[in-house]
Enzyme design. Structure first.
Site, PDB file in Angstrom:
ATOM      1  N   ARG A 160      31.521  26.966  52.406  1.00 53.58           N
ATOM      2  CA  ARG A 160      32.746  26.748  51.641  1.00 53.58           C
ATOM      3  C   ARG A 160      33.495  25.582  52.276  1.00 53.58           C
ATOM      4  NH1 ARG A 160      32.539  32.493  52.385  1.00 53.58           N
ATOM      5  NH2 ARG A 160      32.327  33.630  50.399  1.00 53.58           N
ATOM      6  N   LYS A 183      35.280  33.999  54.353  1.00 53.24           N
ATOM      7  CA  LYS A 183      36.148  34.726  53.435  1.00 53.24           C
ATOM      8  C   LYS A 183      36.225  36.191  53.864  1.00 53.24           C
ATOM      9  CE  LYS A 183      37.102  34.829  48.491  1.00 53.24           C
ATOM     10  NZ  LYS A 183      36.615  34.414  47.159  1.00 53.24           N
ATOM     11  N   HIS A 208      32.343  22.334  46.227  1.00 55.04           N
ATOM     12  CA  HIS A 208      31.815  23.617  45.766  1.00 55.04           C
ATOM     13  C   HIS A 208      30.528  23.431  44.971  1.00 55.04           C
ATOM     14  CE1 HIS A 208      32.729  27.836  45.863  1.00 55.04           C
ATOM     15  NE2 HIS A 208      32.387  27.975  44.601  1.00 55.04           N
ATOM     16  N   ARG A 268      27.728  23.627  47.426  1.00 59.34           N
ATOM     17  CA  ARG A 268      27.488  25.029  47.803  1.00 59.34           C
ATOM     18  C   ARG A 268      26.717  25.745  46.698  1.00 59.34           C
ATOM     19  NH1 ARG A 268      29.349  29.834  50.448  1.00 59.34           N
ATOM     20  NH2 ARG A 268      30.119  31.438  49.025  1.00 59.34           N
ATOM     21  N   HIS A 307      28.728  36.584  50.708  1.00 58.73           N
ATOM     22  CA  HIS A 307      29.295  37.447  49.666  1.00 58.73           C
ATOM     23  C   HIS A 307      29.228  38.907  50.119  1.00 58.73           C
ATOM     24  CE1 HIS A 307      28.378  34.340  46.266  1.00 58.73           C
ATOM     25  NE2 HIS A 307      29.510  34.095  46.879  1.00 58.73           N
ATOM     26  N   TYR A 321      27.394  34.061  40.615  1.00 64.55           N
ATOM     27  CA  TYR A 321      27.613  32.740  41.192  1.00 64.55           C
ATOM     28  C   TYR A 321      26.367  31.863  41.139  1.00 64.55           C
ATOM     29  CZ  TYR A 321      29.194  29.338  44.652  1.00 64.55           C
ATOM     30  OH  TYR A 321      29.554  28.188  45.300  1.00 64.55           O
TER      31      TYR A 321
END
Length: 302
Positions: free
Chosen positions: A149, A174, A243, A246, A269, A278
């Site tokens: 990210r 995250k 992004h 990614r 995730h 995604y």
């Protein structure tokens, strides 16, 4: 609506402004959202807020949806209505909140655009002409190599990478989660080239892997701008943001490996459903797998 109902609205907005100290923007948004509900009540000849039922709120939201309002806007309107009814409940002016269990229609999640392998190759093999471009190439290679990210890449320190082991540690991903990631050979080379130049500009004790010309940590916005400038200078017409690199990493890896769990771990995730949304697989590849593997898909020999 009845004058009492209008006064309740006035009192609610006053409380938002004076007691809650809500911003002018927030108050205006609430006023606009609840105005639509007021119009609904007028159309349906509903004089008091206590006359509204859950079915009325659902009908109102459904009507707004038919007018073209998106899920995010409908969720905001429902939030405003719930807040208003909570105000009435606290003041003993209502016995229930008819909007409490009403949900907005779900928004279809759109996949961000991805680059194909040839586009990635063109982006990363465009060549470097300055120290800054050597640094930038190292950043872009690392984005694609490890699926980072933007915030994770900006936060990297020298101690987070091990070029001998071809790995890096994301310490604050995250949700505050850390993860260990591999670094591809192309990225290792690009980072090595950058580290040779980094020593010439670094401020003493600066731990950041990627630094600016002032010798301090490069910020997220600066990284975005550098990628945009890179594309323009190298004659790449498409707008590319971090992004996308990614997402391209995830898509290409998933298409090649078919290992959803591994891609989930690499992306960081917590829920595999996020990875499923995604990333995407080439449909024709899935169809081929299905034709070869499913016992009822195979055609019997004549």
């Amino acid at each position: 609506m009845h004058a009492d109902a209008q006064q309740m609205l006035t009192d609610f907005f006053e409380q938002l402004t004076v007691e809650k100290r809500a911003s002018e923007h927030t108050v205006k948004s609430y006023q606009r959202d609840i105005k639509h509900l007021t119009n609904y009540c007028t159309d349906k000849s509903i004089p008091q807020w206590t006359d509204l039922k859950q079915s009325d709120i659902r009908s109102h939201i459904a009507g707004r949806h038919r007018q073209g309002l998106g899920s995010t806007s409908l969720q905001r309107e429902l939030s405003a209505i719930r807040s208003f009814y909570n105000f009435l409940l606290k003041g003993g002016l209502a016995d229930s909140n008819p909007a409490q269990y009403v949900k907005a229609p779900k928004q279809a999640r759109k996949l961000p655009k991805t680059l194909d392998v040839d586009q990635i190759t063109g982006l990363l093999e465009a060549g470097t002409n300055s120290v800054l471009e050597i640094r930038d190439l190292a950043m872009f290679e690392l984005f694609y190599s490890s699926g980072l990210r933007l915030g994770e890449l900006a936060a990297l320190n020298l101690t987070d990478i091990d070029l001998a082991d071809k790995s890096l540690m994301v310490r604050l991903g995250k949700g505050g989660k850390s993860r260990l990631l591999p670094i591809g050979s192309k990225a290792v080379t690009a980072i090595s080239n950058w580290l040779e130049q980094r020593l010439k500009n670094v401020v003493v004790a600066e731990p950041a892997l990627f630094i600016s010309t002032r010798g301090t940590r490069l910020g997220q916005r600066s990284i975005e701008l550098r990628l945009d400038q890179w594309c323009k200078k190298k004659g790449i017409a498409e707008h590319i943001h971090p992004h996308m690199l990614r997402h391209s990493f995830a898509s290409h890896l998933l298409e090649s490996s078919q290992d959803l769990r591994a891609v989930q771990e690499l992306l960081g995730h917590s829920n595999i459903s996020t990875t499923q949304i995604y990333t995407h697989l080439d449909f024709q590849h899935l169809a081929d797998v299905y034709d070869k593997a499913h016992p009822r898909a195979k055609k019997k020999s004549e």
